[in-house]
Structures are given as C-alpha cells and as structure tokens.
Design an enzyme around this catalytic site. Structure first.
Site, PDB file in Angstrom:
ATOM      1  N   GLY A 259      -4.998 -14.642  40.558  1.00 12.47           N
ATOM      2  CA  GLY A 259      -4.607 -14.509  39.141  1.00 12.47           C
ATOM      3  C   GLY A 259      -3.880 -15.701  38.733  1.00 12.47           C
ATOM      4  O   GLY A 259      -3.447 -16.667  39.627  1.00 12.47           O
ATOM      5  N   VAL A 260      -3.377 -15.717  37.446  1.00 10.58           N
ATOM      6  CA  VAL A 260      -2.471 -16.686  36.783  1.00 10.58           C
ATOM      7  C   VAL A 260      -1.128 -16.137  36.704  1.00 10.58           C
ATOM      8  O   VAL A 260      -0.744 -14.993  36.514  1.00 10.58           O
ATOM      9  CB  VAL A 260      -3.000 -16.939  35.356  1.00 10.58           C
TER      10      VAL A 260
ATOM     11  N   GLU B  82     -11.500 -17.369  38.869  1.00 10.47           N
ATOM     12  CA  GLU B  82     -11.871 -17.488  37.498  1.00 10.47           C
ATOM     13  C   GLU B  82     -11.400 -18.764  36.989  1.00 10.47           C
ATOM     14  O   GLU B  82     -12.034 -19.213  36.022  1.00 10.47           O
ATOM     15  CB  GLU B  82     -11.200 -16.237  36.931  1.00 10.47           C
TER      16      GLU B  82
ATOM     17  N   ASN C 284      -2.190  -6.746  28.378  1.00 12.65           N
ATOM     18  CA  ASN C 284      -3.433  -7.775  28.350  1.00 12.65           C
ATOM     19  C   ASN C 284      -4.785  -7.109  28.329  1.00 12.65           C
ATOM     20  O   ASN C 284      -5.980  -7.115  27.468  1.00 12.65           O
ATOM     21  CB  ASN C 284      -3.267  -8.984  28.965  1.00 12.65           C
TER      22      ASN C 284
ATOM     23  N   GLY D  51     -10.647  -9.959  35.215  1.00 15.66           N
ATOM     24  CA  GLY D  51     -11.593  -9.959  36.644  1.00 15.66           C
ATOM     25  C   GLY D  51     -10.906  -9.288  37.706  1.00 15.66           C
ATOM     26  O   GLY D  51     -11.230  -9.144  38.689  1.00 15.66           O
TER      27      GLY D  51
ATOM     28  N   LYS E 193      12.905  -5.385  33.848  1.00 13.66           N
ATOM     29  CA  LYS E 193      13.815  -4.896  32.733  1.00 13.66           C
ATOM     30  C   LYS E 193      14.988  -4.888  33.539  1.00 13.66           C
ATOM     31  O   LYS E 193      16.020  -3.917  33.124  1.00 13.66           O
ATOM     32  CB  LYS E 193      13.326  -3.563  32.033  1.00 13.66           C
TER      33      LYS E 193
END
Length: 503
Positions: A270-271, A295, A385, A389, A409
C-alpha cells in the site's frame, strides 16, 4: 515523430477543441468514467470545465450532477473541483479527497466502495448501470489511431469499451517514452467464457502496448500540458521504522525456516510511510532480484530497481514525488525495461495474486483481538477512503500483513480494540498484524490463542491491561468460548470516544 501536436491521426485532428467545448457533451445525470489512479493519469482540464459548468447551472437554479467512476483516488483537480461544485451524485470505487469524504459522510454524495479488481466485472455485468461517456488521459495518438496510455491505466480499458462516447485528453506533460511500458490485456471475459490468464511471473507481458478505440466513438480531443499530482516524499518516521524492522525480522525468520525463498515472493505494498519504510529496509538489507506485483509504483520501488534489489515491478499506476518523477524521466529507458503498467483487473487479479504467492502489506484503521480488520470506517460509520485493493491481495496473498501504529489521536484511540466497529477483512484473511509494539503471526492459531498474542505483541501498553481484562472476563462468562465476547461491552471503547473524545 511527434512535433508540436501529439494528435497525429487525421480523423481525430478535426475533433480537437477546448475543455469547455468538450464539457458541453456531458449532461446532468450522466455517468462518466474518468481515468486516474492514485494521482496519476487523470484528466487535467475537463473536470475544471465541468465543475465551472455545474456551478453556473446551480447558480441559474438548474440541477447538474454526474455519477463519477474512476480507477481509484485521483487529485484535487478532478475529485476536489467537482465535489466543491456539488457536481457529483455518485462516486466509485475509491477516493481520498477531503471534500468528497465530507460529502459522503454528510449524506450529500452516494459512494460505492468496491474491491478494485471487481469494478470492471461490475461494469461489464451491468450492475452499475449505463456508462454514458469516458474521459481518458493519454500521452499521444499515432497516425493509425493507436493511443499511448498515460501514467496510469486503472479501469481505462473498461471505460473505453463500455462508454457510448469518449473524450480524450492528450497530455504533452507526460513523457513520450512511456510508450512500451504498458501491457493492455484484451483477453478478459465474463463467465462462462473466461480463459486462463497466462501469467506465471511478475514481468510476463500478455497484452498490447496501446488502447484501441473506434474513432467514431470519440467526441472530442482536448490538448493539455499539466503534471500529475506529485506529492513530496516524506521520510518514514520513527514509528514506521519500528514497524518496518519487525516485518524485516519476520521475513528473515521465514527465510531461515524455509517458508520464504531468499528472493522472498512478489511484493504488494500500500501507499504511505510504513510501506516506504519496509521498502527502504529491504533496499539496504542485502536482498537482490526481488519482484513486485502491486497497484502503485512508489519512490521506494524506483530506488530498489536502480540498486538491483528489485528486478521488476508490475503495477497499474505511478505515485511519485517530484524528485522521483525527475529520476523516472531522466532514466526512463532503464525503467521501461523493468516496469509494466497493467489495467487494474489484471494488476489486482485475485487468481494471479494467489498463483504468484504475493506478500501483501496494507494498512488498517483498527483490528480486534481476534484478527478482524477495519480499514475503511472511522468509528464504524464514517468513511475514510475505501477498501481499495487491499481485499484483492489480503485474501489471496501467500502472506497478508496488516500494519498500523498502535495508537492514534495522541493516544486517545487504540488501534487494537475488543471488537472492530466495521469489518473489511475477516480473521480468516488476516495472517500477520504489526504495530510498533511488535508482530503477531496468527497462522495456525485458534481465536483465543490469537487474542492473547495480538494483545501482548501489538497493543499499546496504555491499553494492554484493559484488553486482557476484557478478554479474561469474556472467557469467564463461559458463553461462546470459541470467540469470547461481552456483547454489551464489545463496542464500549468506541462509544467512549464518541462521548468523551477518548477510548
């Protein structure tokens, strides 16, 4: 070959017009499929013109909204401007724009969150309704009408084939040497006519380098010269590096056990900070000839390709910082031999991911003590979001690793909770959970064994005793001892946060 204009097809030169003229072809209520995946390859001019038109229509008291389909998230110049103009009725399959998010959670915008590998099938099967117009960014158009794709492919092939009419944005800001990097597969079909996808290695090429579009379907061609959204690279922070270190130690342990080869298995990432920290660690860890089936190509993967740590990378889009984009353009002949961009129903294909044995690394919002994962909904109701994928790879990967800091938080939220408030990935798909506190390998464990391990290894010390207390009291009830819960308390941590601002 290309001079001032990148539109060389005579039949299409006559269709060159402004974005404002092209936007006039789109009507209120139309469903529009636009290119774009994680800030790459999205149309740059037409969305602004369409947003201006929506604003003018609303000012005149007339309705104007479209249903917007893309590959994944795009950029402020697409999602942002259309959302701010109140121009989107329905959005799918993934977004990350703050204005879109606010409207989705306020009930002003409908949103369908779909596994990215399934979007094409949904469209082809008719589940999503009619696609009126596709708006696709390309790099150039050859004399014979072949289109050089842009910096992402996403769902473009499907939109081109499904849409009644097409508007093209030909972007001179994209490098012409992207030509040859793409692999468009034209062998997909719906059941019962599917055939095997003949791919056994991440660098197998199975398709063509160009999009095919009947010229008569093209309404307009808009010429642009604008860059993708290239966010500056943020170096991984200390927490991300701790998480990465746990993963890297785990990889070496698995290699020593003989459960992973020394070249690992194809990486899906993932990013974000944590994946970048993992990639950075791999690049300095003595690995060679790794591969990626993912991806998005990020900065870290370019570095790994340059160093030889990574021999090839397959994806559907780029997501690069300005510095990395400059590196790509300066050495694009080198990278074109090692990077393949595919449509997302292939880059995310579950059967291919299972066959290749992908190592999937994705983020989460929260995980519960039994290994169920929520990656989309804050406090169970508010969309962040989307699933993207992650589900394509998590269920089908050889290893599915979920990563997160143990608190959020400023310590008000624990990422490990008694019960997740929304489930995206069940305990059956979650093999490894990692926080900066440690790593929990859940393979081969029963739910009660998993609970103890997740609490001990992954929970923050501020919440660890409370989790143990909940689990022990749940076990003491004697009811449902396979997966013990106290239903009246299972979501009390979330209720505490909603009422008091902390769990």
């Amino acid at each position: 070959m290309f001079s001032e204009s990148r539109v060389l097809c005579p039949q299409l030169k006559s269709k060159i017009m402004t974005a404002e003229q092209a936007a006039a072809f789109i009507s209120d209520g139309d469903t529009v499929g636009m290119s774009g995946f994680t800030g790459a390859g999205y149309p740059k001019s037409l969305p602004r013109a369409l947003a201006d038109r929506a604003g003018a229509e609303h000012k005149a008291g007339r309705p104007f909204q479209i249903n917007l389909w893309t590959g994944a998230s795009t950029a402020p110049e697409l999602d942002g401007v259309l959302a701010e103009a109140q121009g989107i009725n329905m959005r799918l399959p993934f977004q990350s724009d703050p204005t879109c998010r606010k409207q989705i959670n306020n009930g002003q915008m409908h949103y369908i969150d779909i596994h990215l590998s399934e979007v094409s099938q949904y469209a082809w099967s008719g589940f999503l309704g009619k696609l009126n117009i596709a708006v696709i960014e390309v790099t150039a158009i050859h004399e014979d009408g072949r289109l050089i794709p842009s910096s992402s492919i996403g769902n473009n092939k499907t939109w081109i084939e499904q849409a009644d009419k097409i508007i093209l944005e030909v972007n001179k800001g994209q490098n012409l040497k992207l030509e040859g990097m793409h692999d468009i597969y034209y062998g997909t079909a719906l059941p019962p006519h599917r055939k095997p996808i003949l791919m056994t290695k991440t660098d197998d090429r199975i398709g063509d380098s160009y999009f095919r579009i009947p010229p008569e379907k093209i309404l307009a061609v808009v010429e642009t010269d604008a860059p993708d959204r290239n966010s500056p690279f943020t170096p991984p922070d200390a927490t991300s590096r701790q998480i990465a270190d746990h993963i890297l130690d785990f990889f070496q342990f698995e290699i020593n056990k003989g459960r992973l080869p020394k070249e690992l298995l194809p990486l899906q990432s993932g990013v974000g900070n944590i994946p970048n920290a993992v990639l950075e660690g791999l690049d300095t860890g003595g690995y060679k000839n790794l591969t990626a089936y993912t991806e998005v190509i990020q900065d870290g993967m370019l570095k790994m390709l340059k160093s030889g740590t990574l021999s090839s990378a397959s994806a559907t889009a780029f997501s690069l910082s300005p510095v990395a984009l400059e590196e790509l353009n300066d050495n694009i002949d080198f990278y074109r031999e090692r990077i393949i961009l595919r449509q997302q129903d292939i880059s995310n294909h579950p059967e291919v991911a299972r066959r290749l044995g992908v190592i999937a690394m994705n983020g989460l919002l929260e995980a519960d003590i039994y290994g169920n994962v929520n990656s989309t909904h804050v406090m169970g109701t508010r969309m962040m979001n989307g699933i993207g994928g992650s589900g394509d790879f998590a269920r089908n990967g050889y290893l599915s690793i979920f990563v997160t800091p143990s608190i959020a938080k400023n310590g008000a939220i624990s990422s490990i909770v008694p019960m997740v408030s929304h489930v995206d990935h069940t305990e059956h798909d979650t093999k490894v959970i990692v926080t900066e506190q440690g790593l929990a390998d859940l393979r081969g464990l029963s739910p009660r064994q998993r609970a103890k391990l997740i609490i001990d290894k992954c929970a923050h010390p501020d919440f660890r005793d409370r989790l143990h207390d909940y689990f022990e009291r749940a076990c003491a009830t004697g009811r449902g001892m396979h997966t013990p819960h106290i239903l009246g308390e299972a979501l009390s941590w979330h209720e505490n946060f909603e009422r008091y601002g902390k769990m």
